[in-house]
Design a protein around this motif. Structure first.
Motif, PDB file in Angstrom:
ATOM      1  N   ARG A  43       0.854  -1.266   0.019  1.00  0.00           N
ATOM      2  CA  ARG A  43      -0.028   0.054  -0.195  1.00  0.00           C
ATOM      3  C   ARG A  43       0.889   1.300  -0.011  1.00  0.00           C
ATOM      4  O   ARG A  43       0.686   2.297  -0.622  1.00  0.00           O
ATOM      5  CB  ARG A  43      -0.969  -0.026   1.176  1.00  0.00           C
ATOM      6  CG  ARG A  43      -1.856   1.043   1.097  1.00  0.00           C
ATOM      7  CD  ARG A  43      -3.238   0.389   1.333  1.00  0.00           C
ATOM      8  NE  ARG A  43      -4.186   1.578   1.551  1.00  0.00           N
ATOM      9  CZ  ARG A  43      -5.499   1.475   1.737  1.00  0.00           C
ATOM     10  NH1 ARG A  43      -5.840   0.156   1.385  1.00  0.00           N
ATOM     11  NH2 ARG A  43      -6.211   2.523   1.511  1.00  0.00           N
ATOM     12  N   ILE A  44       1.926   1.057   0.584  1.00  0.00           N
ATOM     13  CA  ILE A  44       2.830   2.315   0.648  1.00  0.00           C
ATOM     14  C   ILE A  44       3.621   2.475  -0.514  1.00  0.00           C
ATOM     15  O   ILE A  44       3.766   3.494  -1.005  1.00  0.00           O
ATOM     16  CB  ILE A  44       3.758   2.368   2.243  1.00  0.00           C
ATOM     17  CG1 ILE A  44       3.090   2.451   3.300  1.00  0.00           C
ATOM     18  CG2 ILE A  44       5.096   3.314   2.042  1.00  0.00           C
ATOM     19  CD1 ILE A  44       3.539   2.135   4.667  1.00  0.00           C
ATOM     20  N   TYR A  45       4.060   1.165  -0.976  1.00  0.00           N
ATOM     21  CA  TYR A  45       4.891   1.155  -2.173  1.00  0.00           C
ATOM     22  C   TYR A  45       4.018   1.695  -3.295  1.00  0.00           C
ATOM     23  O   TYR A  45       4.688   2.629  -4.050  1.00  0.00           O
ATOM     24  CB  TYR A  45       5.308  -0.193  -2.587  1.00  0.00           C
ATOM     25  CG  TYR A  45       6.173  -0.206  -3.793  1.00  0.00           C
ATOM     26  CD1 TYR A  45       7.602  -0.263  -3.414  1.00  0.00           C
ATOM     27  CD2 TYR A  45       5.526  -0.578  -5.071  1.00  0.00           C
ATOM     28  CE1 TYR A  45       8.363  -0.329  -4.622  1.00  0.00           C
ATOM     29  CE2 TYR A  45       6.469  -0.807  -5.917  1.00  0.00           C
ATOM     30  CZ  TYR A  45       7.914  -0.707  -5.835  1.00  0.00           C
ATOM     31  OH  TYR A  45       8.575  -0.780  -6.912  1.00  0.00           O
ATOM     32  N   GLY A  59      14.316   4.635  -0.881  1.00  0.00           N
ATOM     33  CA  GLY A  59      13.611   4.641  -2.028  1.00  0.00           C
ATOM     34  C   GLY A  59      13.061   3.216  -2.298  1.00  0.00           C
ATOM     35  O   GLY A  59      12.763   2.947  -3.232  1.00  0.00           O
ATOM     36  N   MET A  60      12.676   2.627  -1.209  1.00  0.00           N
ATOM     37  CA  MET A  60      11.770   1.377  -1.210  1.00  0.00           C
ATOM     38  C   MET A  60      12.481   0.480  -2.215  1.00  0.00           C
ATOM     39  O   MET A  60      11.741  -0.311  -3.133  1.00  0.00           O
ATOM     40  CB  MET A  60      10.436   1.708  -1.749  1.00  0.00           C
ATOM     41  CG  MET A  60       9.808   2.567  -0.543  1.00  0.00           C
ATOM     42  SD  MET A  60       7.911   2.544  -1.150  1.00  0.00           S
ATOM     43  CE  MET A  60       7.466   4.133  -0.430  1.00  0.00           C
ATOM     44  N   ILE A  61      13.766   0.350  -1.928  1.00  0.00           N
ATOM     45  CA  ILE A  61      14.569  -0.801  -3.054  1.00  0.00           C
ATOM     46  C   ILE A  61      14.282  -2.004  -2.546  1.00  0.00           C
ATOM     47  O   ILE A  61      14.615  -2.998  -3.341  1.00  0.00           O
ATOM     48  CB  ILE A  61      16.210  -0.230  -2.661  1.00  0.00           C
ATOM     49  CG1 ILE A  61      16.629  -0.298  -1.352  1.00  0.00           C
ATOM     50  CG2 ILE A  61      16.362   1.196  -3.565  1.00  0.00           C
ATOM     51  CD1 ILE A  61      18.042  -0.217  -1.286  1.00  0.00           C
ATOM     52  N   VAL A  62      13.900  -2.205  -1.432  1.00  0.00           N
ATOM     53  CA  VAL A  62      13.450  -3.769  -1.085  1.00  0.00           C
ATOM     54  C   VAL A  62      11.807  -3.850  -1.580  1.00  0.00           C
ATOM     55  O   VAL A  62      11.369  -3.046  -1.290  1.00  0.00           O
ATOM     56  CB  VAL A  62      13.637  -3.825   0.360  1.00  0.00           C
ATOM     57  CG1 VAL A  62      13.421  -5.393   1.118  1.00  0.00           C
ATOM     58  CG2 VAL A  62      15.080  -3.583   0.559  1.00  0.00           C
ATOM     59  N   SER A  63      11.599  -5.047  -2.033  1.00  0.00           N
ATOM     60  CA  SER A  63      10.209  -5.229  -2.294  1.00  0.00           C
ATOM     61  C   SER A  63       9.338  -5.498  -1.301  1.00  0.00           C
ATOM     62  O   SER A  63       9.659  -5.831   0.014  1.00  0.00           O
ATOM     63  CB  SER A  63       9.890  -6.695  -3.137  1.00  0.00           C
ATOM     64  OG  SER A  63      10.306  -7.646  -2.423  1.00  0.00           O
ATOM     65  N   PRO A  64       8.114  -4.942  -1.259  1.00  0.00           N
ATOM     66  CA  PRO A  64       7.065  -5.158  -0.220  1.00  0.00           C
ATOM     67  C   PRO A  64       7.158  -6.556   0.354  1.00  0.00           C
ATOM     68  O   PRO A  64       7.123  -6.982   1.591  1.00  0.00           O
ATOM     69  CB  PRO A  64       5.790  -4.809  -0.847  1.00  0.00           C
ATOM     70  CG  PRO A  64       6.158  -3.872  -1.759  1.00  0.00           C
ATOM     71  CD  PRO A  64       7.315  -4.465  -2.347  1.00  0.00           C
ATOM     72  N   LYS A  65       7.430  -7.609  -0.452  1.00  0.00           N
ATOM     73  CA  LYS A  65       7.250  -9.067  -0.116  1.00  0.00           C
ATOM     74  C   LYS A  65       8.248  -9.393   0.781  1.00  0.00           C
ATOM     75  O   LYS A  65       8.031  -9.954   1.840  1.00  0.00           O
ATOM     76  CB  LYS A  65       7.373  -9.782  -1.148  1.00  0.00           C
ATOM     77  CG  LYS A  65       7.251 -11.500  -0.944  1.00  0.00           C
ATOM     78  CD  LYS A  65       6.948 -12.106  -2.232  1.00  0.00           C
ATOM     79  CE  LYS A  65       6.661 -13.667  -2.011  1.00  0.00           C
ATOM     80  NZ  LYS A  65       5.126 -14.017  -2.143  1.00  0.00           N
ATOM     81  N   LYS A  66       9.629  -8.785   0.441  1.00  0.00           N
ATOM     82  CA  LYS A  66      10.728  -9.040   1.290  1.00  0.00           C
ATOM     83  C   LYS A  66      10.738  -8.290   2.669  1.00  0.00           C
ATOM     84  O   LYS A  66      11.171  -8.906   3.634  1.00  0.00           O
ATOM     85  CB  LYS A  66      12.011  -8.561   0.566  1.00  0.00           C
ATOM     86  CG  LYS A  66      13.393  -9.188   1.277  1.00  0.00           C
ATOM     87  CD  LYS A  66      14.532  -8.756   0.172  1.00  0.00           C
ATOM     88  CE  LYS A  66      15.642  -9.232   1.114  1.00  0.00           C
ATOM     89  NZ  LYS A  66      16.705  -9.679   0.226  1.00  0.00           N
ATOM     90  N   PHE A 125       4.443  10.248  -2.549  1.00  0.00           N
ATOM     91  CA  PHE A 125       3.718  10.768  -1.656  1.00  0.00           C
ATOM     92  C   PHE A 125       4.450  10.662  -0.218  1.00  0.00           C
ATOM     93  O   PHE A 125       5.151  11.303   0.506  1.00  0.00           O
ATOM     94  CB  PHE A 125       2.425  10.490  -1.635  1.00  0.00           C
ATOM     95  CG  PHE A 125       1.604  10.936  -0.425  1.00  0.00           C
ATOM     96  CD1 PHE A 125       1.363  12.265  -0.208  1.00  0.00           C
ATOM     97  CD2 PHE A 125       1.423  10.312   0.831  1.00  0.00           C
ATOM     98  CE1 PHE A 125       0.843  12.833   0.809  1.00  0.00           C
ATOM     99  CE2 PHE A 125       0.754  10.771   1.790  1.00  0.00           C
ATOM    100  CZ  PHE A 125       0.460  11.995   2.102  1.00  0.00           C
ATOM    101  N   TYR A 126       4.529   9.135  -0.104  1.00  0.00           N
ATOM    102  CA  TYR A 126       5.302   8.708   1.213  1.00  0.00           C
ATOM    103  C   TYR A 126       6.913   9.348   1.193  1.00  0.00           C
ATOM    104  O   TYR A 126       7.314   9.720   2.267  1.00  0.00           O
ATOM    105  CB  TYR A 126       5.167   7.311   1.363  1.00  0.00           C
ATOM    106  CG  TYR A 126       3.829   7.100   1.983  1.00  0.00           C
ATOM    107  CD1 TYR A 126       3.300   7.292   3.226  1.00  0.00           C
ATOM    108  CD2 TYR A 126       2.783   6.427   0.970  1.00  0.00           C
ATOM    109  CE1 TYR A 126       2.122   7.115   3.704  1.00  0.00           C
ATOM    110  CE2 TYR A 126       1.364   6.346   1.647  1.00  0.00           C
ATOM    111  CZ  TYR A 126       1.195   6.607   2.698  1.00  0.00           C
ATOM    112  OH  TYR A 126      -0.055   6.475   3.248  1.00  0.00           O
TER     113      TYR A 126
END
Length: 193
Positions: free
Chosen positions: A96-98, A164-171, A103-104
């Motif tokens: 959801r954040i990703y 920068g959310m370089i790690v996936s939401p799943k990880k 914005f985040y």
């Protein structure tokens, strides 16, 4: 009569302010954004703004509450009732954040009082306190346990956003599962009888 014309107009003004804030924070640094600019973009008066929000930071808390915290609590209840893996729930949160990455990232650029970090910590703490209410442990142990997990999750979340959310939401959900789920399972086994 539910949803009178006045209620609809008031709600739409609040929605306009939130939408305008979200649009402006994408193109302008949060710290430099003014209430006047938000009002101008939403085409509402400052008086209307202050009817709904204390300041521009309050908009962040409302977004966190209604977009993440409240739905997360509701989903958590469903997952608990149906005994579903919490990894899926945490992945939903990170996804959801990703999906609203820009914005985040822009609202995470400042810390301290009334920041995204403070709001996430506050809402996470409240949720964890509720979870531990029925666990058989001293109040001091509960307080420190809640703070440890709320603070560590909040700081990790903010780091993830700022990196920068370089790690996936799943990880990210996998990290949560590996680092915290075994401990929370132990807590759930110590419920008061």
């Amino acid at each position: 009569m539910k949803g009178s014309l006045e209620e609809i107009d008031v709600q739409s003004a609040k929605d306009k302010l939130i939408l305008s804030f979200r649009q402006l924070v994408i193109i302008k640094e949060f710290e430099k954004l003014t209430v006047a600019e938000i009002c101008e973009k939403a085409n509402v008066s400052r008086k209307t703004f202050y009817t709904h929000f204390k300041d521009k930071n309050d908009i962040i808390e409302q977004i966190v509450l209604h977009s993440i915290s409240q739905p997360f609590k509701e989903m958590r209840m469903l997952y608990t009732l149906h005994d579903l893996p919490s990894t899926l729930l945490m992945e939903w949160l990170y996804q959801r954040i990703y999906e609203d990455k820009e914005f985040y990232a822009n609202i995470s650029s400042f810390t301290g009082q009334n920041s995204l970090q403070e709001f996430v910590l506050k809402h996470t703490t409240e949720m964890l306190e509720t979870i531990l209410e029925s666990v058989d442990m001293s109040e001091v142990d509960k307080e420190y346990t809640v703070y440890f997990y709320a603070a560590s999750h909040t700081l990790l979340l903010i780091k993830w956003i700022c990196d920068g959310m370089i790690v996936s939401p799943k990880k990210m959900a996998g990290f949560y599962d590996k680092w915290t789920i075994p401990i929370w399972q132990d807590f759930s086994q110590n419920k008061k009888r």
